[in-house]
Design an enzyme around this catalytic site. Sequence first.
Site, PDB file in Angstrom:
ATOM      1  N   HIS A  21       0.937  -1.201  -0.144  1.00  0.00           N
ATOM      2  CA  HIS A  21      -0.066   0.071  -0.084  1.00  0.00           C
ATOM      3  C   HIS A  21       1.046   1.154   0.069  1.00  0.00           C
ATOM      4  O   HIS A  21       1.638   1.581   1.051  1.00  0.00           O
ATOM      5  CB  HIS A  21      -0.913  -0.088   1.347  1.00  0.00           C
ATOM      6  N   LYS A 166     -10.022   6.284  -3.882  1.00  0.00           N
ATOM      7  CA  LYS A 166      -8.786   7.376  -3.584  1.00  0.00           C
ATOM      8  C   LYS A 166      -7.608   6.820  -4.060  1.00  0.00           C
ATOM      9  O   LYS A 166      -7.453   5.773  -3.857  1.00  0.00           O
ATOM     10  CB  LYS A 166      -9.113   7.288  -1.987  1.00  0.00           C
ATOM     11  N   LYS A 168      -3.585   7.420  -3.869  1.00  0.00           N
ATOM     12  CA  LYS A 168      -2.336   8.254  -3.120  1.00  0.00           C
ATOM     13  C   LYS A 168      -1.500   8.541  -3.984  1.00  0.00           C
ATOM     14  O   LYS A 168      -0.749   7.599  -4.898  1.00  0.00           O
ATOM     15  CB  LYS A 168      -1.684   6.941  -2.110  1.00  0.00           C
ATOM     16  N   ASP A 197      -5.461  11.575  -2.669  1.00  0.00           N
ATOM     17  CA  ASP A 197      -4.881  12.008  -1.577  1.00  0.00           C
ATOM     18  C   ASP A 197      -3.289  12.288  -1.609  1.00  0.00           C
ATOM     19  O   ASP A 197      -2.731  11.438  -1.662  1.00  0.00           O
ATOM     20  CB  ASP A 197      -5.051  10.850  -0.149  1.00  0.00           C
ATOM     21  N   GLU A 223      -7.095  15.517  -1.331  1.00  0.00           N
ATOM     22  CA  GLU A 223      -7.045  15.520   0.059  1.00  0.00           C
ATOM     23  C   GLU A 223      -5.569  16.012   0.305  1.00  0.00           C
ATOM     24  O   GLU A 223      -4.720  15.655  -0.060  1.00  0.00           O
ATOM     25  CB  GLU A 223      -7.202  13.907   0.456  1.00  0.00           C
ATOM     26  N   ASP A 248      -7.012  16.792   6.005  1.00  0.00           N
ATOM     27  CA  ASP A 248      -6.849  15.574   6.728  1.00  0.00           C
ATOM     28  C   ASP A 248      -5.785  15.843   7.951  1.00  0.00           C
ATOM     29  O   ASP A 248      -6.381  16.259   8.965  1.00  0.00           O
ATOM     30  CB  ASP A 248      -6.582  14.318   6.068  1.00  0.00           C
ATOM     31  N   LYS A 272     -11.146  11.667  11.869  1.00  0.00           N
ATOM     32  CA  LYS A 272     -10.586  10.270  12.540  1.00  0.00           C
ATOM     33  C   LYS A 272     -10.618  10.163  14.150  1.00  0.00           C
ATOM     34  O   LYS A 272     -10.349  11.129  14.679  1.00  0.00           O
ATOM     35  CB  LYS A 272      -8.872  10.098  11.903  1.00  0.00           C
ATOM     36  N   GLU A 326     -14.109   6.197   4.694  1.00  0.00           N
ATOM     37  CA  GLU A 326     -12.844   5.132   4.003  1.00  0.00           C
ATOM     38  C   GLU A 326     -12.853   3.971   4.964  1.00  0.00           C
ATOM     39  O   GLU A 326     -11.399   3.712   5.057  1.00  0.00           O
ATOM     40  CB  GLU A 326     -11.865   6.001   3.779  1.00  0.00           C
TER      41      GLU A 326
HETATM   42  C1  MUC Z   1      -4.763   9.086   5.127  1.00  0.00           C
HETATM   43  O1  MUC Z   1      -3.964   9.958   4.937  1.00  0.00           O
HETATM   44  O2  MUC Z   1      -5.834   9.271   4.576  1.00  0.00           O
HETATM   45  C2  MUC Z   1      -6.385   6.549   4.507  1.00  0.00           C
HETATM   46  C3  MUC Z   1      -6.731   5.648   3.573  1.00  0.00           C
HETATM   47  C4  MUC Z   1      -5.475   5.317   3.144  1.00  0.00           C
HETATM   48  O3  MUC Z   1      -5.306   4.492   2.054  1.00  0.00           O
HETATM   49  O4  MUC Z   1      -4.481   5.737   3.874  1.00  0.00           O
HETATM   50  C5  MUC Z   1      -5.380   6.578   5.068  1.00  0.00           C
HETATM   51  C6  MUC Z   1      -4.398   7.708   5.478  1.00  0.00           C
HETATM   52 MG    MG Z   2      -5.541  11.501   3.912  1.00  0.00          MG
END
Ligand code: MUC
Ligand code: MG
Length: 372
Positions: A21, A166, A168, A197, A223, A248, A272, A326
Amino acid sequence: MSAAIQSIEAILVDIPTIRPHKLSMTTMGVQTMVIVRIKDSAGLEGLGEATTIGGLAYGPESPESVKLTIDTYFKPLLIDQPADAINTLRVRLNCAVRGNNLAKSAIETALLDMQGKRLSRPLCDLLGGALHQHIPVLWTLASGDTEKDIEEAHSILAQNRHRDFKLKIGSRALMDDVRHVAAIKEAVGDRASVRVDVNQAWDEATAVKGMAELQAAGIDLVEQPTPMKDFAALVRLSKKFHIPILADESVADAKDMFALAAAGFSGAVAMKIAKAGGPARALEQAMVAQASGIGLYGGTLLEGTIGSAASLHAWSTLETLHWGTEMFGPLLMRDDIVVTPLNFHDNGVDLPSGPGLGVEIDEDKLTHYRRK
Ligand code: MUC
Ligand code: MG
């Protein structure tokens, strides 16, 4: 006489992820959870979880430091205290310990779980009651490879498991990331909402260019594009673009939410329970966001089932989750340490039923995965 807290255990549990991941700051191959078990003198047990991402790569608390904080500093403050005095215990911890919200969240969760079991009510009832029994959940595509992500997206859409994705980004050069995101959006088309994000990886100039490109590619939400403490940049970006920003890392609790909103930010916030210090604390933040016209989103630090269930109980009490949630953490792990996993289906997950969290530890699995 109320039952008193008799024991508190903080257990490190390591479970491999189903695939790497990849986030801007680290690539995860394993998730480490801190599982908290609190027992009281009436024989009840409360469960909590404090989990973060990539050791110390994401934030200032690591799983090992959470365990040390609980074992060394929280235990003497909590043992022999009335187990049902949750607000008193919170104030007691906050007077003696600054910060350490992940550890505090695990304790608040465990005390609420125990209180729910004491009253034979689900945890959400202690927060005023659920408005939703099925809660939307997105999936994060983060294998680090565009083709693999597209394959994963197609298979998930075919199963009707998630409809929002989402991505990254932030670890590659900007235009490489833009090409990656645009290819995935083109592959899923209108069947899915695609968000990104950046996990703070861009400076403001990069964010201005990046957000223009992402807006043109049909991305729905960006994000945390810029560093967490740079509130002014987040405010300027939110005024400059139609594509909304999800704050976030910048927003841990109600006070952060107030400060960012007062500075002129518009957009949404990733709540969170871990950042806020517990499920009830996260809802305080939700109230400030709602009063400021900021959209709500149920966020995760990739917790397992216990932390995800605690979050779901909190999110279930909110009338509108503008961007869904999420809470897919358990699906990213190869195995679970609970008897009955959460039921993910139809682009969401069912709120667990039963007293407290509605979750029970599988002792054999816990023994297998706990750190020796
Ligand atoms: C984040 O920064 O949002 C949430 C989902 C994911 O894949 O990582 C997290 C952390
Ligand atoms: Mg995030």
